[in-house]
Design an enzyme around this catalytic site. Structure first.
Site, PDB file in Angstrom:
ATOM      1  N   GLY A 229      79.339 -50.731  21.714  1.00  0.00           N
ATOM      2  CA  GLY A 229      80.322 -49.682  21.943  1.00  0.00           C
ATOM      3  C   GLY A 229      81.604 -49.968  21.198  1.00  0.00           C
ATOM      4  N   GLY A 231      85.838 -48.732  21.014  1.00  0.00           N
ATOM      5  CA  GLY A 231      86.941 -48.016  21.637  1.00  0.00           C
ATOM      6  C   GLY A 231      88.187 -48.107  20.793  1.00  0.00           C
ATOM      7  N   MET A 233      90.791 -49.949  21.120  1.00  0.00           N
ATOM      8  CA  MET A 233      91.364 -51.273  20.899  1.00  0.00           C
ATOM      9  C   MET A 233      90.380 -52.294  20.365  1.00  0.00           C
ATOM     10  SD  MET A 233      94.196 -51.967  23.824  1.00  0.00           S
ATOM     11  CE  MET A 233      93.024 -52.359  25.099  1.00  0.00           C
ATOM     12  N   VAL A 236      82.548 -53.831  21.696  1.00  0.00           N
ATOM     13  CA  VAL A 236      81.692 -54.691  22.515  1.00  0.00           C
ATOM     14  C   VAL A 236      80.372 -54.858  21.775  1.00  0.00           C
ATOM     15  CG1 VAL A 236      80.469 -54.972  24.702  1.00  0.00           C
ATOM     16  CG2 VAL A 236      82.757 -53.976  24.676  1.00  0.00           C
ATOM     17  N   LYS A 251      83.299 -59.006  23.869  1.00  0.00           N
ATOM     18  CA  LYS A 251      84.339 -57.985  23.738  1.00  0.00           C
ATOM     19  C   LYS A 251      85.405 -58.519  22.799  1.00  0.00           C
ATOM     20  CE  LYS A 251      87.141 -54.888  26.621  1.00  0.00           C
ATOM     21  NZ  LYS A 251      87.459 -54.517  28.018  1.00  0.00           N
ATOM     22  N   ASP A 351      91.725 -50.853  38.816  1.00  0.00           N
ATOM     23  CA  ASP A 351      91.015 -49.827  38.039  1.00  0.00           C
ATOM     24  C   ASP A 351      89.559 -49.716  38.492  1.00  0.00           C
ATOM     25  OD1 ASP A 351      90.951 -47.769  36.194  1.00  0.00           O
ATOM     26  OD2 ASP A 351      90.383 -49.061  34.515  1.00  0.00           O
TER      27      ASP A 351
END
Length: 521
Positions: A229, A231, A233, A236, A251, A351
């Site tokens: 994946g 994102g 920032m 992974v 990560k 979160d």
């Protein structure tokens, strides 16, 4: 195979496949081998189509020429047949990438043998001369550029393919079809020999680039295998330890992400370091396990977590709908175990949401829950003087759809805020809907801060025991004092809220039906 979510904040980690292919075979990670395999699939199909079309065209063009077309028919049909056979091999899923690619090298030699024997035979039979250059030389040069292979494998394959040219000349001479002298054999060797040199040169460049890419993916003792994946920032990756037979999820945050000013870069790094340190300190088996973290020579920050086989609760409900009450209770009980451990160490997750809770297979256990993403964790032992939970440019920390009222109102987030978020997760699991829905984030925050939730039983056709509904609504109380006062207390209330249980047999049957284990390779 389940894939990593595109949003890096959702640690959706996939089941490993082909885990040891980086240590054997073609010496490349499975994702690069998979790409080479796909090229082999397309190439074999293209060759089959081209030769069958060539046969059709020549049948039309040479129909009135008086040329004997038998040999060229044999050549086209043989090459087309070989290509179709290899194409089928590339589509057999249980064959590993390395096996398929090595079969491709055999296909290359066989292809060249047919060309080196059939084309000169056809040419001499119809035109009285034997060409010294055939398409075999082009094949030798181009194949390793399209499908990279280790230089030694390329050299051996190219030599075998090149040998088919003088061998074809020998066949014509031995059968009396086209007598040959020494000069003919020398001529048959010149072009293939040059092709071997060019093939080896090209292979070193193309394969070397793949090797460099593989080396660039190394994080400490871990070799990046497959992107799960990406994102805003970072990324992974599925990774493999270079010495141990263990796979992991890595990560990373790339250096270019930190080119946002010194203070912002420091904040981003601090978040990743905090997530790594917080995760490493947790002891609950229901918190994702951290193996390692550090910074590479190139400035890439990374940390290494256990690799899980399963799916997050967001995906679970999206794909399979609201879940039975007994299963919800079992899942949430394990979430509470993770939070109880974190809270005992003075840490608030901040979160908790479906995307950060992962249900998976763990050994012989099915529906084994892992809580992920401790990047927003806050220590109650080091709260700022003003109690603010704002970061960056006054942005609330957390996910609005799962944020506690006190966090929205004044930035205060204690363990009760995590309890509220668990209530929101329970609501999602039971109904397939969020507690509140709004067109804007601000409206959503206002509803969490001041509106009473609709009972979950009113928003689903699923059976929800009254006692379980009461526990969920208690978690969603506006005042922290009205909620269960600890994760352990919430777990106890959940356990007694349903008459039925979601036992290991049911869990295993569900996974076998909906997410069967796939063989690797």
């Amino acid at each position: 195979m389940p894939s990593q979510s595109a949003n890096i904040e959702r640690e959706t980690i996939a089941m490993p496949m082909g885990s040891l292919e980086t240590r054997r075979g073609f010496g490349l990670p499975p994702d690069l081998l998979a790409k080479a395999r796909r090229r082999a699939t397309y190439l074999s199909l293209l060759v089959a189509v081209l030769f069958l079309l060539a046969l059709l065209v020549m049948e039309l063009i040479m129909r009135e020429s008086g040329i004997n077309r038998t040999l060229i028919r044999i050549v086209c049909l043989t090459v087309g047949g070989l290509s179709i056979v290899y194409h089928i091999l590339t589509r057999i899923r249980h064959l590993s990438h390395s096996v398929v690619l090595y079969a491709g090298l055999v296909f290359e030699v066989a292809f060249c043998a047919v060309i080196s024997i059939g084309v000169p035979w056809f040419t001499f039979s119809n035109f009285g001369y034997v060409p010294h250059v055939t398409w075999a030389s082009c094949i030798i040069i181009l194949y390793p550029l399209i499908i990279p292979s280790p230089p030694l494998a390329t050299l051996l394959t190219a030599l075998a393919a090149a040998a088919t040219s003088p061998f074809g000349r020998f066949i014509l001479d031995a059968t009396g079809t086209a007598p040959a002298v020494l000069e003919d054999y020398i001529g048959a060797c010149i072009s293939p020999t040059l092709a071997v040199a060019l093939a080896l040169f090209g292979s070193r460049i193309i394969y070397g680039l793949n090797v460099d890419l593989t080396r660039a993916r190394r994080m400490g003792s871990y070799q990046m295998i497959e992107l799960l994946g990406r994102g805003a920032m970072g990324e992974v990756w599925r990774a493999s330890h270079r010495l141990l037979a263990r796979e992991a999820a890595v990560k990373i945050i790339k250096p270019d992400v930190l080119e946002v000013g010194e203070s912002e870069a420091r904040r981003i790094l601090q978040r990743f370091e905090r997530e790594a340190q917080a995760t490493a300190s947790l002891e609950s088996p229901h918190s994702v396990q951290l193996y390692d973290f550090g910074i590479t020579d190139s400035g890439t920050f990374y940390y290494v977590m256990e690799l899980l086989d399963g799916l997050d609760l967001q995906t679970l409900v999206r794909d399979f709908g609201p879940q039975p009450a007994a299963r919800v209770v079992r899942i949430l009980g394990q979430v509470c175990h993770s939070l109880a451990d974190a809270h005992a160490q003075g840490m608030i997750h901040r979160d908790i949401k479906p995307a950060n809770i992962f249900t998976c297979r763990k050994g012989l256990d099915a529906d084994f829950v892992k809580v992920l993403d401790f990047g927003l964790v806050k220590s109650t032992r080091s709260l700022p003087v003003d109690g603010s939970l704002l970061t960056g440019t006054h942005t609330l920390v957390g996910t609005p759809a799962y944020m506690a009222p006190e966090t929205i109102r004044d930035g205060q987030a204690g363990s009760a805020a995590d309890i509220y978020s668990v209530g929101c997760v329970a609501y999602w699991l039971l109904t397939g809907q969020a507690v509140f829905e709004a067109e804007t984030t601000m409206d959503l925050l206002v509803q969490h801060a001041s509106s009473e939730p609709t009972p979950p039983s009113a928003r689903t056709e699923m059976t929800i025991p009254a006692q379980l509904e009461g526990v969920v609504l208690a978690c969603l109380a506006k005042q922290p004092a009205d909620r269960p006062q600890s994760a352990a207390e919430l777990a106890a209330q959940l356990e007694g809220s349903v008459a039925e249980t979601w036992d290991p047999v049911q869990a295993t049957e569900w996974w076998e039906l909906h997410r069967p284990v796939r063989s690797s390779g």
